[in-house]
Design an enzyme around this catalytic site. Structure first.
Site, PDB file in Angstrom:
ATOM      1  N   ARG A 121       0.842  -1.199   0.000  1.00 25.58           N
ATOM      2  CA  ARG A 121       0.000   0.000   0.000  1.00 25.58           C
ATOM      3  C   ARG A 121       0.876   1.247   0.000  1.00 25.58           C
ATOM      4  O   ARG A 121       0.603   2.228  -0.677  1.00 25.58           O
ATOM      5  CB  ARG A 121      -0.931  -0.004   1.205  1.00 25.58           C
ATOM      6  CG  ARG A 121      -2.272  -0.671   0.960  1.00 25.58           C
ATOM      7  CD  ARG A 121      -2.142  -2.103   0.464  1.00 25.58           C
ATOM      8  NE  ARG A 121      -3.424  -2.772   0.309  1.00 25.58           N
ATOM      9  CZ  ARG A 121      -4.055  -3.439   1.280  1.00 25.58           C
ATOM     10  NH1 ARG A 121      -3.481  -3.579   2.467  1.00 25.58           N
ATOM     11  NH2 ARG A 121      -5.221  -3.989   1.060  1.00 25.58           N
ATOM     12  N   TRP A 143      -7.575 -13.998  10.957  1.00 25.66           N
ATOM     13  CA  TRP A 143      -7.490 -12.566  11.293  1.00 25.66           C
ATOM     14  C   TRP A 143      -8.817 -12.016  11.785  1.00 25.66           C
ATOM     15  O   TRP A 143      -8.841 -11.085  12.568  1.00 25.66           O
ATOM     16  CB  TRP A 143      -6.939 -11.763  10.127  1.00 25.66           C
ATOM     17  CG  TRP A 143      -7.744 -11.765   8.862  1.00 25.66           C
ATOM     18  CD1 TRP A 143      -7.777 -12.756   7.928  1.00 25.66           C
ATOM     19  CD2 TRP A 143      -8.603 -10.746   8.387  1.00 25.66           C
ATOM     20  NE1 TRP A 143      -8.608 -12.419   6.901  1.00 25.66           N
ATOM     21  CE2 TRP A 143      -9.134 -11.176   7.146  1.00 25.66           C
ATOM     22  CE3 TRP A 143      -8.976  -9.485   8.872  1.00 25.66           C
ATOM     23  CZ2 TRP A 143     -10.029 -10.400   6.397  1.00 25.66           C
ATOM     24  CZ3 TRP A 143      -9.856  -8.711   8.113  1.00 25.66           C
ATOM     25  CH2 TRP A 143     -10.374  -9.168   6.903  1.00 25.66           C
ATOM     26  N   HIS A 178      -6.674  -9.423  -4.371  1.00 27.81           N
ATOM     27  CA  HIS A 178      -5.660  -8.406  -4.071  1.00 27.81           C
ATOM     28  C   HIS A 178      -4.569  -8.393  -5.133  1.00 27.81           C
ATOM     29  O   HIS A 178      -3.379  -8.299  -4.822  1.00 27.81           O
ATOM     30  CB  HIS A 178      -5.060  -8.634  -2.674  1.00 27.81           C
ATOM     31  CG  HIS A 178      -5.984  -8.266  -1.553  1.00 27.81           C
ATOM     32  ND1 HIS A 178      -6.200  -6.970  -1.151  1.00 27.81           N
ATOM     33  CD2 HIS A 178      -6.781  -9.033  -0.762  1.00 27.81           C
ATOM     34  CE1 HIS A 178      -7.071  -6.953  -0.146  1.00 27.81           C
ATOM     35  NE2 HIS A 178      -7.456  -8.186   0.105  1.00 27.81           N
ATOM     36  N   GLU A 188      -9.981 -12.192   1.268  1.00 27.98           N
ATOM     37  CA  GLU A 188     -10.873 -11.239   0.604  1.00 27.98           C
ATOM     38  C   GLU A 188     -10.875 -11.350  -0.919  1.00 27.98           C
ATOM     39  O   GLU A 188     -10.549 -10.397  -1.616  1.00 27.98           O
ATOM     40  CB  GLU A 188     -10.462  -9.814   1.000  1.00 27.98           C
ATOM     41  CG  GLU A 188     -10.552  -9.580   2.488  1.00 27.98           C
ATOM     42  CD  GLU A 188     -10.095  -8.179   2.888  1.00 27.98           C
ATOM     43  OE1 GLU A 188     -10.706  -7.614   3.803  1.00 27.98           O
ATOM     44  OE2 GLU A 188      -9.129  -7.666   2.299  1.00 27.98           O
ATOM     45  N   ASP A 197      -0.129  -6.257  -3.557  1.00 23.91           N
ATOM     46  CA  ASP A 197      -1.547  -5.992  -3.300  1.00 23.91           C
ATOM     47  C   ASP A 197      -2.130  -5.252  -4.491  1.00 23.91           C
ATOM     48  O   ASP A 197      -1.427  -4.993  -5.476  1.00 23.91           O
ATOM     49  CB  ASP A 197      -1.729  -5.213  -1.975  1.00 23.91           C
ATOM     50  CG  ASP A 197      -2.978  -5.692  -1.243  1.00 23.91           C
ATOM     51  OD1 ASP A 197      -4.075  -5.604  -1.821  1.00 23.91           O
ATOM     52  OD2 ASP A 197      -2.853  -6.172  -0.102  1.00 23.91           O
ATOM     53  N   PHE A 246      -2.355  -3.158  14.139  1.00 25.32           N
ATOM     54  CA  PHE A 246      -1.786  -1.895  14.604  1.00 25.32           C
ATOM     55  C   PHE A 246      -2.106  -0.737  13.650  1.00 25.32           C
ATOM     56  O   PHE A 246      -1.546   0.350  13.777  1.00 25.32           O
ATOM     57  CB  PHE A 246      -0.279  -2.042  14.836  1.00 25.32           C
ATOM     58  CG  PHE A 246       0.083  -3.073  15.893  1.00 25.32           C
ATOM     59  CD1 PHE A 246      -0.837  -3.453  16.859  1.00 25.32           C
ATOM     60  CD2 PHE A 246       1.348  -3.640  15.932  1.00 25.32           C
ATOM     61  CE1 PHE A 246      -0.512  -4.398  17.835  1.00 25.32           C
ATOM     62  CE2 PHE A 246       1.689  -4.581  16.898  1.00 25.32           C
ATOM     63  CZ  PHE A 246       0.760  -4.963  17.852  1.00 25.32           C
TER      64      PHE A 246
HETATM   65  C1  TNX Z   1      -8.050  -6.567   5.770  1.00 21.48           C
HETATM   66  S1  TNX Z   1      -6.446  -8.748   6.947  1.00 21.48           S
HETATM   67  C2  TNX Z   1      -7.082  -6.993   4.884  1.00 21.48           C
HETATM   68  C3  TNX Z   1      -6.110  -6.015   4.348  1.00 21.48           C
HETATM   69  C4  TNX Z   1      -6.385  -4.611   4.829  1.00 21.48           C
HETATM   70  C5  TNX Z   1      -6.774  -4.652   6.281  1.00 21.48           C
HETATM   71  C6  TNX Z   1      -6.988  -3.296   6.869  1.00 21.48           C
HETATM   72  C7  TNX Z   1      -6.440  -9.166   5.551  1.00 21.48           C
HETATM   73  C8  TNX Z   1      -6.000 -10.492   5.386  1.00 21.48           C
HETATM   74  N1  TNX Z   1      -6.849  -8.313   4.604  1.00 21.48           N
HETATM   75  O1  TNX Z   1      -6.089  -6.080   2.949  1.00 21.48           O
HETATM   76  O2  TNX Z   1      -5.246  -3.849   4.638  1.00 21.48           O
HETATM   77  O3  TNX Z   1      -7.953  -5.403   6.434  1.00 21.48           O
HETATM   78  O4  TNX Z   1      -7.114  -3.375   8.269  1.00 21.48           O
END
Ligand code: TNX
Length: 532
Positions: free
Chosen positions: A146, A378, A248, A312, A175, A404
């Site tokens: 990012r 997560w 991503h 995601e 990403d 964080f």
């Molecule tokens: C979820 S945690 C995501 C990230 C984002 C984050 C922001 C995860 C496996 N994927 O792509 O940056 O939330 O908190």
């Protein structure tokens, strides 16, 4: 509790007196621990201004002023365990493996850097420490996709990790918004995917969206990676690279549109959130590309784990894609949703054939877990329970206690813009990695946990430091020290002793004593400006 050590050692017994560094003549080391001995010599030289020599033989050592490192294989070897005995005449550091000695050296370093009020300068208090970590995976994640982070910052971050006994660096390299790794066979990844035209200003929820008009990007060359991996290895830190798939991946499609379900064109994403443009799971080209890329990744990263993301991944494009639908039919899958687990399992077979273990976010459980995968939950601790019950290793990366990128205080007007949510220091400290309800015979599958630094709202290294410190220091104790030994009030007292050290090290931390940042102009941050 003893002194200011963080993380707190398992057992520490203090006695009167101290060992004075000015009298140190030499460090005796076993073959195989030269690196650790030299590291300690450098630390002592920096403290005293006098050169300290290392020597191999342990015979005829002087009566006093001696530091002895020993490698002793014990019956039940815990590689990261060490013991440290300090008397007025001698310091003895013992371990079964060089990494144990390294961790013991970090303890010595901290005793000198963050002394308690009774110990005179340039000396070690007499004591006996017997120490070992609670968890074997004590990780920090850093998102360099990012926002690109310069190599010098990665090295600084690794050094800070080592001081607090972290041993895994999870490097998020790709990403939607950028690709950060040089891949020789696919030069467009660094020519095209590594650069986005501009970046969102303010929060993604604030519409209409505004942009900064500035090209952003960068990448790590193979030489950079070599240096970073070696730097980490010298600190007994394992680097786990993350190459995201199947979602991503918008930045990849910008360079290689053939790997997507639609013809494109695509460009690296300029806003945060989840892109619907993901790898096509139907075409063989995608898998050929990933084999090539992962092949080069494995050349660069010698460690056992390769993280493939897996989080995601919207299925929107797959539903309308003829190639994906054909794949669903040919493989006898129930729906396009199952392409997610088809994808991950196929990549796992490739990685396993090369002797590597796949790590993926909690979503890799969807549709059935790849047989040997390590799961990184997560969102839901239950993902970890499910995986561990099925005999899979688990590393927790909980949004609730270890993200964080969340605000550090409820008073968000006094904090730099963040993604949202609140994770105060005491909540990090209260984290318990082993979930309730997990049968005791499954506890061994919980390898540990790690802190996450997603950098959508952290454009600079200073900003990353502000979000990481002191929360990652609290996490270090969660991962190292036993649950029964933890006490937040008492941790805060020790932490206060560490703040001057962080300042000396040039770390832009958030001072927990006040509800405002330590030393940097907050208003600048709220306006989206970078830290000084
Ligand atoms: C979820 S945690 C995501 C990230 C984002 C984050 C922001 C995860 C496996 N994927 O792509 O940056 O939330 O908190």
């Amino acid at each position: 509790m003893f002194g200011n050590l963080i993380p707190q050692p398992a057992v520490c017994v203090a006695s009167p007196g101290c060992f004075r560094l000015e009298g140190v003549s030499c460090i005796s080391m076993p073959a195989g621990a030269r690196h650790e001995a030299e590291l300690l010599a450098d630390i002592l030289t920096a403290k005293t201004g006098r050169e300290v020599h290392v020597r191999l033989d342990a015979d005829n050592l002087p009566r006093s002023g001696v530091i002895v490192l020993l490698l002793e294989v014990q019956e039940e070897t815990v590689n990261e365990a060490y013991s440290l005995r300090v008397t007025e005449d001698r310091v003895t550091l013992r371990a079964a493996a060089p990494c144990g000695l390294f961790l013991g050296v970090q303890t010595i370093r901290q005793l000198l850097d963050v002394p308690d009020s009774e110990t005179p300068p340039a000396s070690l208090p007499c004591l006996e420490i017997s120490d070992l970590p609670r968890f074997g995976w004590r990780g920090m994640h850093l998102d360099c996709a990012r926002h690109f982070m310069p190599k010098r910052f990665i090295l600084k971050f690794l050094d800070l990790m080592a001081r607090y006994k972290f041993n895994v660096f999870h490097w998020h390299l790709t990403d939607d918004q950028g690709w950060r790794l040089e891949i020789l066979r696919y030069p467009r990844l660094t020519e095209i995917s590594a650069w986005r035209e501009e970046t969102l200003v303010g929060h993604v929820d604030q519409t209409p969206h505004r942009f900064d008009g500035k090209r952003h990007g960068g990448y790590y060359t193979r030489e950079d990676v070599k240096e970073i991996v070696a730097y980490a290895a010298a600190r007994h830190i394992r680097v786990v690279p993350e190459i995201e798939m199947p979602g991503h991946t918008q930045a990849v499609l910008a360079a290689y549109p053939d790997l997507g379900c639609l013809p494109g064109p695509y460009s690296p994403r300029k806003i945060w959130g989840i892109s619907e443009d993901v790898f096509c799971a139907g075409r063989e080209k995608t898998f050929a590309f990933l084999k090539d890329v992962l092949g080069e990744v494995m050349e660069m990263f010698p460690g056992p784990y390769i993280h493939i993301g897996g989080d995601e991944c919207p299925k929107t494009r797959w539903r309308d894609c003829p190639a994906c639908r054909r794949r669903v039919q040919e493989e006898g899958l129930a729906s396009v949703s199952e392409l997610q687990s088809y994808f991950i399992k196929r990549v796992e077979t490739f990685l396993n054939a090369h002797g590597r273990t796949l790590v993926g976010w909690g979503e890799i459980l969807e549709g059935g877990l790849a047989p040997n995968a390590v799961v990184m939950p997560w969102r839901f601790p239950e993902d970890g329970v499910q995986a561990a019950r099925a005999g899979h290793d688990v590393v927790f990366a909980p949004e609730s206690h270890a993200y964080f990128d969340l605000y550090q205080s409820e008073d968000i007007q006094k904090e730099p813009l963040s993604i949202g949510g609140c994770l105060p220091l005491d909540k990090v400290y209260a984290y318990e990695p082993v979930p309730e309800g997990l049968p005791p015979e499954c506890h061994r599958y919980i390898l540990g946990a790690q802190g996450q630094l997603w950098t959508e709202y952290m454009p600079t290294p200073e900003h990353v430091e502000y979000m990481a410190f002191p929360r990652m220091i609290a996490l270090s104790e969660v991962l190292w020290t036993t649950k029964g030994q933890r006490n937040y009030e008492e941790f805060l007292t020790r932490l206060t002793g560490h703040l001057p050290l962080l300042t000396r090290l040039g770390v832009c931390f958030r001072n927990p004593a006040q509800d405002q940042r330590g030393g940097v102009d907050n208003a600048k941050l709220r306006d989206g400006e970078v830290f000084a």
